[in-house]
Design an enzyme around this catalytic site. Structure first.
Site, PDB file in Angstrom:
ATOM      1  N   SER A 188     109.540  65.462  -3.515  1.00  0.00           N
ATOM      2  CA  SER A 188     110.265  66.695  -3.197  1.00  0.00           C
ATOM      3  C   SER A 188     109.426  67.924  -3.544  1.00  0.00           C
ATOM      4  CB  SER A 188     111.561  66.725  -4.009  1.00  0.00           C
ATOM      5  OG  SER A 188     112.117  68.025  -4.014  1.00  0.00           O
ATOM      6  N   TYR A 222     110.454  72.334   1.532  1.00  0.00           N
ATOM      7  CA  TYR A 222     111.506  73.336   1.677  1.00  0.00           C
ATOM      8  C   TYR A 222     110.807  74.629   2.080  1.00  0.00           C
ATOM      9  CZ  TYR A 222     115.417  70.908  -0.696  1.00  0.00           C
ATOM     10  OH  TYR A 222     116.442  70.068  -1.043  1.00  0.00           O
ATOM     11  N   THR A 236     112.797  69.600   5.435  1.00  0.00           N
ATOM     12  CA  THR A 236     114.254  69.603   5.228  1.00  0.00           C
ATOM     13  C   THR A 236     114.862  70.866   5.822  1.00  0.00           C
ATOM     14  OG1 THR A 236     114.046  68.235   3.277  1.00  0.00           O
ATOM     15  CG2 THR A 236     116.087  69.503   3.479  1.00  0.00           C
ATOM     16  N   LYS A 287     114.450  66.495   8.584  1.00  0.00           N
ATOM     17  CA  LYS A 287     115.527  65.933   7.762  1.00  0.00           C
ATOM     18  C   LYS A 287     116.752  66.841   7.752  1.00  0.00           C
ATOM     19  CE  LYS A 287     116.263  64.193   3.033  1.00  0.00           C
ATOM     20  NZ  LYS A 287     117.159  65.138   2.375  1.00  0.00           N
ATOM     21  N   HIS A 339     122.336  65.520   3.382  1.00  0.00           N
ATOM     22  CA  HIS A 339     121.799  65.822   2.056  1.00  0.00           C
ATOM     23  C   HIS A 339     122.585  65.081   0.965  1.00  0.00           C
ATOM     24  CE1 HIS A 339     118.692  68.782   0.662  1.00  0.00           C
ATOM     25  NE2 HIS A 339     119.184  68.437  -0.518  1.00  0.00           N
TER      26      HIS A 339
HETATM   27  C1  FNR Z   1     118.623  65.178  -3.160  1.00  0.00           C
HETATM   28  N1  FNR Z   1     118.197  65.373  -1.859  1.00  0.00           N
HETATM   29  C2  FNR Z   1     117.106  66.172  -1.599  1.00  0.00           C
HETATM   30  N2  FNR Z   1     116.633  66.295  -0.337  1.00  0.00           N
HETATM   31  C3  FNR Z   1     115.536  67.033  -0.067  1.00  0.00           C
HETATM   32  O1  FNR Z   1     115.127  67.124   1.090  1.00  0.00           O
HETATM   33  N3  FNR Z   1     114.876  67.657  -1.103  1.00  0.00           N
HETATM   34  C4  FNR Z   1     115.291  67.587  -2.385  1.00  0.00           C
HETATM   35  O2  FNR Z   1     114.673  68.141  -3.286  1.00  0.00           O
HETATM   36  C5  FNR Z   1     116.470  66.855  -2.653  1.00  0.00           C
HETATM   37  N4  FNR Z   1     116.966  66.774  -3.919  1.00  0.00           N
HETATM   38  C6  FNR Z   1     118.006  65.907  -4.204  1.00  0.00           C
HETATM   39  C7  FNR Z   1     118.414  65.736  -5.508  1.00  0.00           C
HETATM   40  C8  FNR Z   1     119.404  64.799  -5.804  1.00  0.00           C
HETATM   41  C9  FNR Z   1     119.800  64.585  -7.215  1.00  0.00           C
HETATM   42  C10 FNR Z   1     119.988  64.050  -4.765  1.00  0.00           C
HETATM   43  C11 FNR Z   1     121.034  63.017  -5.069  1.00  0.00           C
HETATM   44  C12 FNR Z   1     119.614  64.244  -3.471  1.00  0.00           C
HETATM   45  C13 FNR Z   1     118.818  64.594  -0.762  1.00  0.00           C
HETATM   46  C14 FNR Z   1     118.131  63.253  -0.612  1.00  0.00           C
HETATM   47  O3  FNR Z   1     116.842  63.393  -0.096  1.00  0.00           O
HETATM   48  C15 FNR Z   1     118.914  62.325   0.333  1.00  0.00           C
HETATM   49  O4  FNR Z   1     119.205  62.998   1.521  1.00  0.00           O
HETATM   50  C16 FNR Z   1     120.201  61.806  -0.294  1.00  0.00           C
HETATM   51  O5  FNR Z   1     120.018  61.526  -1.654  1.00  0.00           O
HETATM   52  C17 FNR Z   1     120.665  60.551   0.419  1.00  0.00           C
HETATM   53  O6  FNR Z   1     121.873  60.108  -0.082  1.00  0.00           O
HETATM   54  P1  FNR Z   1     122.036  58.974  -1.212  1.00  0.00           P
HETATM   55  O7  FNR Z   1     121.053  57.863  -0.886  1.00  0.00           O
HETATM   56  O8  FNR Z   1     121.712  59.637  -2.504  1.00  0.00           O
HETATM   57  O9  FNR Z   1     123.452  58.593  -1.079  1.00  0.00           O
END
Ligand code: FNR
Length: 404
Positions: A107, A131, A157, A253, A277
């Site tokens: 990330s 981002y 994203t 994404k 997300h």
């Molecule tokens: C995320 N997600 C996320 N996505 C992204 O593009 N950049 C990021 O920094 C983050 N940070 C983030 C932190 C936390 C704690 C979570 C739980 C999620 C979203 C992540 O990439 C993804 O889309 C989801 O986590 C998918 O769902 P599940 O597998 O957690 O149910």
């Protein structure tokens, strides 16, 4: 010794071992968390077809995601602050993913930097998630750093230009590193393993940002910082210049809508991820798995469609593949593994999901993941397609090619 049999076991262990602020950062969705819950529960609406007396020898879950070989169609999703779930979390997760043969996505909001992960992997490739912030000079720098680190895909994203409110983060005063308030100190005192790890690493800040953005030494509140720095004016034009500057595999994404999926195709990206997300942004949106079939129907012939959100088992992966996902991502499952048992926990998570996928595929009468399609499901809830059909019809009228 706790016997870990499923992702839920890892979650319970992580809850015990990770300070509340960071555990709850992961185990939360925005506002009422209805979309967060639906992401998981909607998988339960899909029933698998059991088949028997089919030769189940010589099975393979191997496939490709954006042209790269993977041991199974599962990548580690980008997760901010992973290095707060466990010391050096991103490095440990990247190592576990490499050993298993699946992509790790770092990330922008990671604790370990692009360079930290690249060095730890001895220069082996990983994926980087971007981002877009207002400071385009910084974004160009980030893209160039990802190129220098030989990242083999850029995941852009699109669904977090402004942040959805997560109540728990506000209550906990989420920050990295955590502020030394009395409640935080008392809570961290009950997590000695985590604390010792953190004392043993210098990586406790946002590694890609601190020292690279002028004037940013520490980030008080994550949501405050995000609202100041992230660019709410992000557009498809920006996607174009990012694609040009990057020049490699590009994955978009955060697509939930068939119209946006069509725009993603037009952008020339290599893949899109059907994602909300993890239920952390638009609360009240449909679950990711229920959005998948309409998007596959609309654009699946023209772009690789991936999905994430709510996957907690290999059975869930199989269902997503059956509905047309060429790849999936897990976020919380591996983060729980990391918080529970460090690198070993991420490996455990991947092993369990792989085994569930492999055995379930066989019990459905298949030996190759590449040959799985919707025929392994008893049915697909018609309302999932029906609610997007009006959109599909409009699109078909606008663009005759889509009707084919
Ligand atoms: C995320 N997600 C996320 N996505 C992204 O593009 N950049 C990021 O920094 C983050 N940070 C983030 C932190 C936390 C704690 C979570 C739980 C999620 C979203 C992540 O990439 C993804 O889309 C989801 O986590 C998918 O769902 P599940 O597998 O957690 O149910």
């Amino acid at each position: 010794m706790t016997v870990v049999t499923c992702v839920e076991d890892l979650r319970l262990l992580a809850k015990k071992r990770v300070p509340r602020m960071f555990y709850e950062y992961a185990d939360s969705g925005s506002w009422t968390e209805s979309t967060y819950r639906a992401n998981e529960s909607d998988f339960g609406k899909l029933l698998l077809r059991q088949r028997v007396a089919v030769n189940m020898e010589n099975r393979s879950t191997r496939t490709t995601m954006v042209g790269q070989e993977v041991a199974m169609p599962v990548a580690l999703a980008p997760v901010g602050l992973t290095g707060m779930q466990h010391a050096d979390g991103e490095i440990l997760a990247a190592r576990a993913a490499r050993r298993f043969g699946v992509p790790f996505t770092l990330s922008t909001m990671s604790i370990c930097s692009i360079e930290d992960v690249s060095t730890a992997l001895g220069g082996d490739p990983f994926w980087f998630q971007l981002y877009v912030m207002k400071d385009r000079h910084f974004i160009e720098g980030l893209i160039d750093r990802a190129k220098s680190a030989a990242c083999s895909a850029l995941v852009l994203t699109l669904d977090l230009q402004i942040i959805g409110q997560r109540h728990k983060d506000l209550r906990n005063g989420l920050s990295a590193p955590p502020r030394l308030t009395l409640p935080n100190i008392l809570n961290m005192a009950t997590k000695p393993r985590w604390g010792l790890g953190m004392l043993g690493t210098p990586r406790r800040h946002f590694g890609n940002i601190v020292g690279h953005v002028k004037g940013v030494a520490d980030m008080g509140s994550l949501s405050e910082w995000t609202s100041r720095q992230f660019d709410p004016a992000l557009s498809w034009r920006d996607v174009e210049w990012i694609k040009d500057r990057w020049g490699g595999k590009l994955v978009l994404k955060g697509i939930q809508d068939v119209e946006d999926a069509r725009l993603a195709v037009d952008s020339g990206a290599d893949a899109l991820i059907v994602s909300n997300h993890g239920g952390r942004q638009l609360d009240g949106a449909q679950s990711s798995i229920s959005a998948l079939p309409a998007i596959v129907e609309a654009v699946g012939q023209r772009i690789e469609v991936h999905m994430d959100g709510g996957i907690r088992s290999g059975q869930d992966v199989l269902k997503a593949v059956a509905l047309g996902a060429r790849g999936t991502y897990i976020g919380r499952p591996y983060v729980y593994g990391l918080g529970a048992m460090g690198e070993q926990g991420v490996t455990k998570c991947l092993e369990m999901i792989h085994k569930e996928l492999d055995v379930t595929m066989a019990l459905c009468g298949h030996t190759r993941i590449d040959q799985v399609d919707s025929r392994i499901l008893l049915d697909v809830p018609q309302e999932w397609l029906a609610r997007s059909r009006p959109r599909l019809e409009v699109l078909s009228a606008e663009k005759p090619a889509l009707a084919a």
